[in-house]
Design an enzyme around this catalytic site. Structure first.
Site, PDB file in Angstrom:
ATOM      1  N   PRO A  10       5.897 -51.166  24.558  1.00  0.00           N
ATOM      2  CA  PRO A  10       5.947 -51.883  23.296  1.00  0.00           C
ATOM      3  C   PRO A  10       4.745 -51.673  22.379  1.00  0.00           C
ATOM      4  O   PRO A  10       3.615 -51.548  22.838  1.00  0.00           O
ATOM      5  CB  PRO A  10       6.031 -53.356  23.726  1.00  0.00           C
ATOM      6  CG  PRO A  10       5.530 -53.382  25.121  1.00  0.00           C
ATOM      7  CD  PRO A  10       5.911 -52.061  25.724  1.00  0.00           C
ATOM      8  N   TYR A  23      -6.824 -47.290  18.564  1.00  0.00           N
ATOM      9  CA  TYR A  23      -5.857 -46.266  18.969  1.00  0.00           C
ATOM     10  C   TYR A  23      -5.901 -44.993  18.122  1.00  0.00           C
ATOM     11  O   TYR A  23      -5.194 -44.041  18.419  1.00  0.00           O
ATOM     12  CB  TYR A  23      -4.438 -46.859  18.951  1.00  0.00           C
ATOM     13  CG  TYR A  23      -4.291 -48.003  19.928  1.00  0.00           C
ATOM     14  CD1 TYR A  23      -4.320 -47.762  21.301  1.00  0.00           C
ATOM     15  CD2 TYR A  23      -4.166 -49.321  19.487  1.00  0.00           C
ATOM     16  CE1 TYR A  23      -4.215 -48.806  22.210  1.00  0.00           C
ATOM     17  CE2 TYR A  23      -4.059 -50.372  20.387  1.00  0.00           C
ATOM     18  CZ  TYR A  23      -4.081 -50.106  21.746  1.00  0.00           C
ATOM     19  OH  TYR A  23      -3.983 -51.128  22.644  1.00  0.00           O
ATOM     20  N   ARG A 110     -12.026 -53.595  27.525  1.00  0.00           N
ATOM     21  CA  ARG A 110     -11.482 -54.480  26.492  1.00  0.00           C
ATOM     22  C   ARG A 110     -11.340 -55.917  27.018  1.00  0.00           C
ATOM     23  O   ARG A 110     -12.023 -56.289  27.954  1.00  0.00           O
ATOM     24  CB  ARG A 110     -10.159 -53.891  26.001  1.00  0.00           C
ATOM     25  CG  ARG A 110     -10.350 -52.481  25.412  1.00  0.00           C
ATOM     26  CD  ARG A 110      -9.054 -51.878  24.922  1.00  0.00           C
ATOM     27  NE  ARG A 110      -8.494 -52.683  23.846  1.00  0.00           N
ATOM     28  CZ  ARG A 110      -7.220 -52.574  23.445  1.00  0.00           C
ATOM     29  NH1 ARG A 110      -6.392 -51.711  24.036  1.00  0.00           N
ATOM     30  NH2 ARG A 110      -6.762 -53.331  22.451  1.00  0.00           N
TER      31      ARG A 110
HETATM   32  C1  DQA Z   1      -2.519 -49.524  26.064  1.00  0.00           C
HETATM   33  C2  DQA Z   1      -3.469 -50.630  26.527  1.00  0.00           C
HETATM   34  C3  DQA Z   1      -2.725 -51.961  26.674  1.00  0.00           C
HETATM   35  O1  DQA Z   1      -3.632 -52.977  27.077  1.00  0.00           O
HETATM   36  C4  DQA Z   1      -2.116 -52.367  25.355  1.00  0.00           C
HETATM   37  O2  DQA Z   1      -1.368 -53.557  25.504  1.00  0.00           O
HETATM   38  C5  DQA Z   1      -1.310 -51.290  24.717  1.00  0.00           C
HETATM   39  C6  DQA Z   1      -1.773 -49.912  24.799  1.00  0.00           C
HETATM   40  C7  DQA Z   1      -3.261 -48.196  25.786  1.00  0.00           C
HETATM   41  O3  DQA Z   1      -2.589 -47.170  25.712  1.00  0.00           O
HETATM   42  O4  DQA Z   1      -4.475 -48.195  25.614  1.00  0.00           O
HETATM   43  O5  DQA Z   1      -0.309 -51.556  24.054  1.00  0.00           O
HETATM   44  O6  DQA Z   1      -1.582 -49.278  27.106  1.00  0.00           O
END
Ligand code: DQA
Length: 146
Positions: A10, A23, A110
């Site tokens: 998601p 990201y 994080r």
């Molecule tokens: C994630 C890290 C997860 O904590 C977060 O909820 C995401 C992306 C990542 O790719 O860094 O949606 O999986």
């Protein structure tokens, strides 16, 4: 040729818009293109999917078991609490296939709720914190054989 399904959970369809400071600026479409080029270089057949639905992701893992495909899985937030996804991921690895958990960011650097993965213990391995390169490293591990 090794067939790999790259599954994304998601909110990853919102890459490029969502928290670019975490990201980066690239989108899911950019990831699709990069995966296609890496897979071609590594001699893998890879397809990239994304869904916001836990049920759909579980269904894709069942399909991977039935079709004998290795999996690269970014479970996104489901990582941290979805026992349904963990059980489905366990079927992949217990079925003799490989499943690599990937994360774009490093969840351990994080918020505390991201420090626990319920998927990690049933994965073949986990790669996190290298941006889209996490996927390249996962594909490279799968191309390296068993
Ligand atoms: C994630 C890290 C997860 O904590 C977060 O909820 C995401 C992306 C990542 O790719 O860094 O949606 O999986």
């Amino acid at each position: 040729m090794t067939h790999v399904v790259v599954m994304n959970g998601p909110n990853l369809g919102r890459l490029g818009v969502r928290e670019p400071e975490v990201y980066g600026a690239l989108s899911m479409e950019d990831l699709r293109q990069q995966v296609a080029s890496w897979a071609a270089d590594l001699g893998l057949e890879a397809e990239v999917r994304q869904t916001d639905s836990e049920a759909e992701l579980v269904g894709w893992l069942h399909q991977a078991v039935d079709s004998g495909s290795d999996v690269v899985l970014n479970p996104a937030a489901f990582t941290h609490y979805s026992y349904a996804l963990r059980d489905a991921a366990a079927m992949v690895t217990k079925g003799g296939l490989r499943l690599i958990e990937v994360h774009i960011s490093n969840p351990y650097a994080r918020e505390e709720f991201r420090h626990r993965s319920v998927v990690g213990p049933v994965a073949t391995g986990t790669i996190a914190g290298f941006g889209f390169d996490s996927y390249r490293l996962a594909l490279s591990a799968l191309a390296g054989g068993r």
